[in-house]
Design an enzyme around this catalytic site. Sequence first.
Site, PDB file in Angstrom:
ATOM      1  CE  LYS A  22      -2.119   1.847   4.388  1.00  0.00           C
ATOM      2  NZ  LYS A  22      -1.268   2.711   4.280  1.00  0.00           N
ATOM      3  CG  ASN A  23       2.364   2.739   3.418  1.00  0.00           C
ATOM      4  OD1 ASN A  23       1.404   3.011   3.363  1.00  0.00           O
ATOM      5  ND2 ASN A  23       2.988   2.258   5.111  1.00  0.00           N
ATOM      6  NE  ARG A  92       1.332  11.944   7.686  1.00  0.00           N
ATOM      7  CZ  ARG A  92       1.845  13.370   7.577  1.00  0.00           C
ATOM      8  NH1 ARG A  92       0.817  13.304   8.037  1.00  0.00           N
ATOM      9  NH2 ARG A  92       2.851  13.608   7.656  1.00  0.00           N
ATOM     10  CB  CYS A 116      -4.451   5.805  11.278  1.00  0.00           C
ATOM     11  SG  CYS A 116      -5.587   4.551  10.086  1.00  0.00           S
ATOM     12  NE  ARG A 121       0.173   9.960  10.741  1.00  0.00           N
ATOM     13  CZ  ARG A 121      -0.121   8.174   9.808  1.00  0.00           C
ATOM     14  NH1 ARG A 121      -1.369   8.016   9.242  1.00  0.00           N
ATOM     15  NH2 ARG A 121       0.534   8.566   9.316  1.00  0.00           N
ATOM     16  N   PRO A 122       2.039  16.006  12.198  1.00  0.00           N
ATOM     17  CG  PRO A 122       3.976  16.535  12.882  1.00  0.00           C
ATOM     18  CD  PRO A 122       2.845  15.653  12.813  1.00  0.00           C
ATOM     19  CB  ILE A 123       3.067  17.590   6.806  1.00  0.00           C
ATOM     20  CG1 ILE A 123       1.808  19.210   7.569  1.00  0.00           C
ATOM     21  CG2 ILE A 123       1.537  17.024   6.441  1.00  0.00           C
ATOM     22  CD1 ILE A 123       1.281  19.828   5.525  1.00  0.00           C
ATOM     23  CG  ASP A 124       7.016  20.000  11.269  1.00  0.00           C
ATOM     24  OD1 ASP A 124       6.433  18.793  11.290  1.00  0.00           O
ATOM     25  OD2 ASP A 124       8.117  20.007  11.831  1.00  0.00           O
ATOM     26  CG  ASP A 305       2.224   0.777   9.678  1.00  0.00           C
ATOM     27  OD1 ASP A 305       1.956   1.947  11.015  1.00  0.00           O
ATOM     28  OD2 ASP A 305       2.741   1.344   8.741  1.00  0.00           O
ATOM     29  CB  ILE A 327       6.334   6.178  15.246  1.00  0.00           C
ATOM     30  CG1 ILE A 327       7.193   5.055  15.462  1.00  0.00           C
ATOM     31  CG2 ILE A 327       7.190   6.783  13.913  1.00  0.00           C
ATOM     32  CD1 ILE A 327       9.160   5.364  15.044  1.00  0.00           C
ATOM     33  NE  ARG A 397      -7.118   4.781   5.298  1.00  0.00           N
ATOM     34  CZ  ARG A 397      -6.228   5.474   6.508  1.00  0.00           C
ATOM     35  NH1 ARG A 397      -5.758   4.646   7.869  1.00  0.00           N
ATOM     36  NH2 ARG A 397      -4.858   5.574   5.839  1.00  0.00           N
TER      37      ARG A 397
HETATM   38  C1  UD1 Z   1       4.811   6.524   6.727  1.00  0.00           C
HETATM   39  C2  UD1 Z   1       3.396   5.244   6.546  1.00  0.00           C
HETATM   40  C3  UD1 Z   1       2.883   4.963   7.854  1.00  0.00           C
HETATM   41  C4  UD1 Z   1       4.192   4.198   8.959  1.00  0.00           C
HETATM   42  C5  UD1 Z   1       4.766   5.603   9.325  1.00  0.00           C
HETATM   43  C6  UD1 Z   1       6.271   5.266   9.595  1.00  0.00           C
HETATM   44  C7  UD1 Z   1       2.207   5.953   4.515  1.00  0.00           C
HETATM   45  C8  UD1 Z   1       1.726   6.279   2.979  1.00  0.00           C
HETATM   46  N1  UD1 Z   1       2.402   5.988   5.412  1.00  0.00           N
HETATM   47  O1  UD1 Z   1       3.553   7.283   7.563  1.00  0.00           O
HETATM   48  O2  UD1 Z   1       1.956   3.270   7.540  1.00  0.00           O
HETATM   49  O3  UD1 Z   1       2.992   4.365   9.451  1.00  0.00           O
HETATM   50  O4  UD1 Z   1       5.329   5.688   7.655  1.00  0.00           O
HETATM   51  O5  UD1 Z   1       6.317   4.327   9.803  1.00  0.00           O
HETATM   52  O6  UD1 Z   1       3.419   5.746   4.122  1.00  0.00           O
HETATM   53  N2  UD1 Z   1       6.570  14.106  11.331  1.00  0.00           N
HETATM   54  C9  UD1 Z   1       6.968  15.076  12.128  1.00  0.00           C
HETATM   55  N3  UD1 Z   1       6.561  15.586  10.704  1.00  0.00           N
HETATM   56  C10 UD1 Z   1       6.519  15.917   9.799  1.00  0.00           C
HETATM   57  C11 UD1 Z   1       6.048  13.954   9.250  1.00  0.00           C
HETATM   58  C12 UD1 Z   1       6.165  13.168  10.403  1.00  0.00           C
HETATM   59  O7  UD1 Z   1       6.944  15.869  13.449  1.00  0.00           O
HETATM   60  O8  UD1 Z   1       6.542  16.307   8.636  1.00  0.00           O
HETATM   61  C13 UD1 Z   1       6.934  12.902  12.537  1.00  0.00           C
HETATM   62  C14 UD1 Z   1       5.503  11.593  12.757  1.00  0.00           C
HETATM   63  O9  UD1 Z   1       4.509  13.298  13.165  1.00  0.00           O
HETATM   64  C15 UD1 Z   1       6.113  10.524  13.101  1.00  0.00           C
HETATM   65  C16 UD1 Z   1       7.254  10.431  12.978  1.00  0.00           C
HETATM   66  O10 UD1 Z   1       7.663  11.981  12.257  1.00  0.00           O
HETATM   67  O11 UD1 Z   1       5.836  10.349  14.802  1.00  0.00           O
HETATM   68  C17 UD1 Z   1       7.171   9.191  11.532  1.00  0.00           C
HETATM   69  O12 UD1 Z   1       6.647   9.665  10.635  1.00  0.00           O
HETATM   70  P1  UD1 Z   1       6.635   9.756   9.197  1.00  0.00           P
HETATM   71  O13 UD1 Z   1       7.605   8.726   8.557  1.00  0.00           O
HETATM   72  O14 UD1 Z   1       6.049  10.650   7.933  1.00  0.00           O
HETATM   73  O15 UD1 Z   1       4.750   8.937   8.658  1.00  0.00           O
HETATM   74  P2  UD1 Z   1       4.372   9.124   7.440  1.00  0.00           P
HETATM   75  O16 UD1 Z   1       4.746   9.307   6.396  1.00  0.00           O
HETATM   76  O17 UD1 Z   1       2.719  10.224   7.593  1.00  0.00           O
END
Ligand code: UD1
Length: 417
Positions: A22-23, A92, A116, A121-124, A305, A327, A397
């Site tokens: 999926k990912n 996401r 989920c 789940r920030p995107i900073d 996961d 995480i 999903r």
């Molecule tokens: C991806 C996977 C998800 C998996 C996760 C961790 C996809 C579609 N989803 O999610 O299934 O659970 O990796 O292996 O591929 N973070 C920040 N700022 C950001 C981005 C992330 O602080 O801008 C933090 C998150 O809150 C979290 C950590 O970094 O604590 C890891 O998140 P991330 O690796 O970005 O997960 P996703 O890409 O959302």
Amino acid sequence: MAKYIIEGGRELYGSLTVRGAKNSVLTLLAASILTPETVILNDCPDISDVAVMLQILRKLGCKVSRRDSSIEIDSSGLHSYKIACDPAKELRSSVFMLGSLLSRIKRARAVYPGGCDIGLRPIDIHLAGLRELGVTIGERHGHIDCDGTHAHAADIVLDLPSVGATENLIMACVFLDGISVLRNCAKEPEIVDLQNFLNAMGAKVRGAGGSVITVEGVKRLHGVEYTPIPDRIVAGTWLIGAAMCGGKLTVENVCPEHISSLLAKLPKSSCKIYPRDGKIAIESKGRPPAVAKTETMYYPGFPTDLQAQMTALQSVSDGTAVIVENIFETRFRSAVELCKMGADITVSGNTAVVRGVESLYGTRVTATDLRGGASLVLAATAAQGRSEIDEIHHIDRGYEDLSVILPSVGVKITREG
Ligand code: UD1
């Protein structure tokens, strides 16, 4: 509202074939708009996250068609930079479209993404990386507006090895003049898959799987037919299920090295595991001993996961297990549902203490998120009696209809609604 009904107390016998991850598929779909030529992705799972992503692509002007498990994307008619609000809120991965849209048409607008509900789940990190590439970003009314007219190659250090940010930034860099360097990258196999996919289209991405990735800009990318890596989380879910329920199961289309952190944790005294030629056979008998401690970590550590499924396994193990979630913050919500089935779990902050019980009993529970929902399916299969699992749209999903897939290995499961 759809639900699964499961008659428990079943062992698993037979084989299950895993589809593309999926990912990976979601990211490769986002990356498919990097060329106006046709892209074909094989072995795509029929799950709702993929359907939502296809809807997003259609709304941007792409022609998308699906034949069996292959998806064909023709983005030559791409006419919009606005990632549609409704589907994107659900998913996401829609945020990954920022990088690919900026590369293709230099503009992108997204809403803050969904996915989920497993914590903040920030995107900073995504946005900071894009800014370092010279992208101008305005954030207003829940929208993120990106202008990449003056984007340029850069040397970027990610605050955390975020999977999504690493993928987004790779896609944002593919056409930038010169060499971009991304440091402190995530090392997940899906990132290597993205690199292989892009390079098969003519990109010059190096280093994925390590912490430093370089992207040398190219002028254009061409169409490709590509088969993504198998889903390591789905494979891991079925292996944990076999360890929990007993029986003899073969999981086909797996890369054992992608789930080595799980294989190391499956109890040796109750499970025999035979990884061979893209398959893993598991034979499991008797009550598994508890695994003293499992901590989720970035790859190659234990995947977050698979944490909920591991918690379910520990709930029927012999002894006490400690599970630490490093995480995501609120990823123990399904533990409350497991307790309704007789599990003995205490959660405090990011740690769960699981005191194994002899067996669980069937009851009515609610899927609270994708992986938590999968853990309830495993628990209900192992439990004595009948269970009903509500809100299974979360499970849809990431898992194909389980009432079609699991009966072949002896699970008594039906879907209603
Ligand atoms: C991806 C996977 C998800 C998996 C996760 C961790 C996809 C579609 N989803 O999610 O299934 O659970 O990796 O292996 O591929 N973070 C920040 N700022 C950001 C981005 C992330 O602080 O801008 C933090 C998150 O809150 C979290 C950590 O970094 O604590 C890891 O998140 P991330 O690796 O970005 O997960 P996703 O890409 O959302």
